[in-house]
Design a protein around this motif. Structure first.
Motif, PDB file in Angstrom:
ATOM      1  N   LEU A   6      32.750  74.563  53.090  1.00  0.00           N
ATOM      2  CA  LEU A   6      33.940  74.413  52.258  1.00  0.00           C
ATOM      3  C   LEU A   6      34.798  73.286  52.817  1.00  0.00           C
ATOM      4  O   LEU A   6      35.195  73.308  53.986  1.00  0.00           O
ATOM      5  N   VAL A   8      38.350  71.517  52.541  1.00  0.00           N
ATOM      6  CA  VAL A   8      39.704  71.810  52.075  1.00  0.00           C
ATOM      7  C   VAL A   8      40.553  70.579  52.343  1.00  0.00           C
ATOM      8  O   VAL A   8      40.939  70.316  53.483  1.00  0.00           O
ATOM      9  N   HIS A  32      31.341  73.145  48.769  1.00  0.00           N
ATOM     10  CA  HIS A  32      32.421  73.454  47.830  1.00  0.00           C
ATOM     11  C   HIS A  32      33.676  72.713  48.261  1.00  0.00           C
ATOM     12  O   HIS A  32      33.853  72.396  49.437  1.00  0.00           O
ATOM     13  N   ALA A  34      38.045  72.570  47.862  1.00  0.00           N
ATOM     14  CA  ALA A  34      39.329  73.135  47.456  1.00  0.00           C
ATOM     15  C   ALA A  34      40.389  72.072  47.740  1.00  0.00           C
ATOM     16  O   ALA A  34      40.359  71.436  48.792  1.00  0.00           O
ATOM     17  N   GLU A  39      44.020  77.154  47.102  1.00  0.00           N
ATOM     18  CA  GLU A  39      42.736  77.135  46.374  1.00  0.00           C
ATOM     19  C   GLU A  39      41.617  77.658  47.259  1.00  0.00           C
ATOM     20  O   GLU A  39      40.755  78.420  46.806  1.00  0.00           O
ATOM     21  N   ALA A  40      41.608  77.234  48.497  1.00  0.00           N
ATOM     22  CA  ALA A  40      40.575  77.679  49.428  1.00  0.00           C
ATOM     23  C   ALA A  40      40.649  79.184  49.642  1.00  0.00           C
ATOM     24  O   ALA A  40      39.624  79.877  49.634  1.00  0.00           O
ATOM     25  N   THR A  42      41.867  81.442  47.620  1.00  0.00           N
ATOM     26  CA  THR A  42      41.417  82.114  46.399  1.00  0.00           C
ATOM     27  C   THR A  42      39.893  82.148  46.345  1.00  0.00           C
ATOM     28  O   THR A  42      39.283  83.168  46.021  1.00  0.00           O
ATOM     29  N   ARG A  43      39.258  81.025  46.669  1.00  0.00           N
ATOM     30  CA  ARG A  43      37.786  80.957  46.677  1.00  0.00           C
ATOM     31  C   ARG A  43      37.206  81.943  47.693  1.00  0.00           C
ATOM     32  O   ARG A  43      36.243  82.651  47.406  1.00  0.00           O
TER      33      ARG A  43
END
Length: 139
Positions: A6, A8, A32, A34, A39-40, A42-43
């Motif tokens: 991820l 971010v 992914h 964010a 946002e991160a 929430t993911r």
């Protein structure tokens, strides 16, 4: 190969370049993005509830972002369930070279502090040290 990474960061160009680098290194099944800490979070909350196996093994976290910065994200991250978090490595990836930011980061649950840009060498070191994985150029 890591199951997921991820990124971010609020900078679209940085995210594009980092995704491209990670794709070329072929180190993860999924990358992914964010745009900020909220946002991160929430993911990651969705991963915890819907598919814990998709929780990222590596989070590359920017420090200075709107909505929720890296420090705020790390505080909120500690509230997520322990099980998925225990196998995740968080590395700060930022433009900040301030001693105060680096000192504060050392007090937080992160595995490292890198200054942008993300390079093949930086990524190879993170993978080798934290995951025992060698990049193509190290084999």
């Amino acid at each position: 190969m890591l199951p997921a990474i991820l990124l971010v960061d609020d900078d679209a160009t940085t995210n594009f370049l980092n995704q491209r680098l990670l794709s070329r290194l072929n180190v993860s099944r999924a990358v992914h993005v964010a745009g900020n800490g909220a946002e991160a979070l929430t993911r990651l909350q969705a991963c915890c509830q819907e598919a814990p196996e998709t929780f990222p093994a590596l989070i590359l976290l920017d420090l200075n972002m709107p909505v929720m910065d890296g420090f705020e994200f790390l505080d909120a991250y500690q509230q997520l369930p322990v099980a998925p978090r225990q196998h995740t490595v968080i590395v700060m990836l930022t433009t900040s070279t301030l001693d105060a930011d680096q000192a504060r980061a050392q007090q937080l649950p992160i595995a490292g502090y890198l200054t942008k840009p993300l390079t093949r060498e930086n990524m190879a070191t993170v993978l080798r040290v934290h995951f025992g994985v060698l990049c193509e150029n190290e084999k």
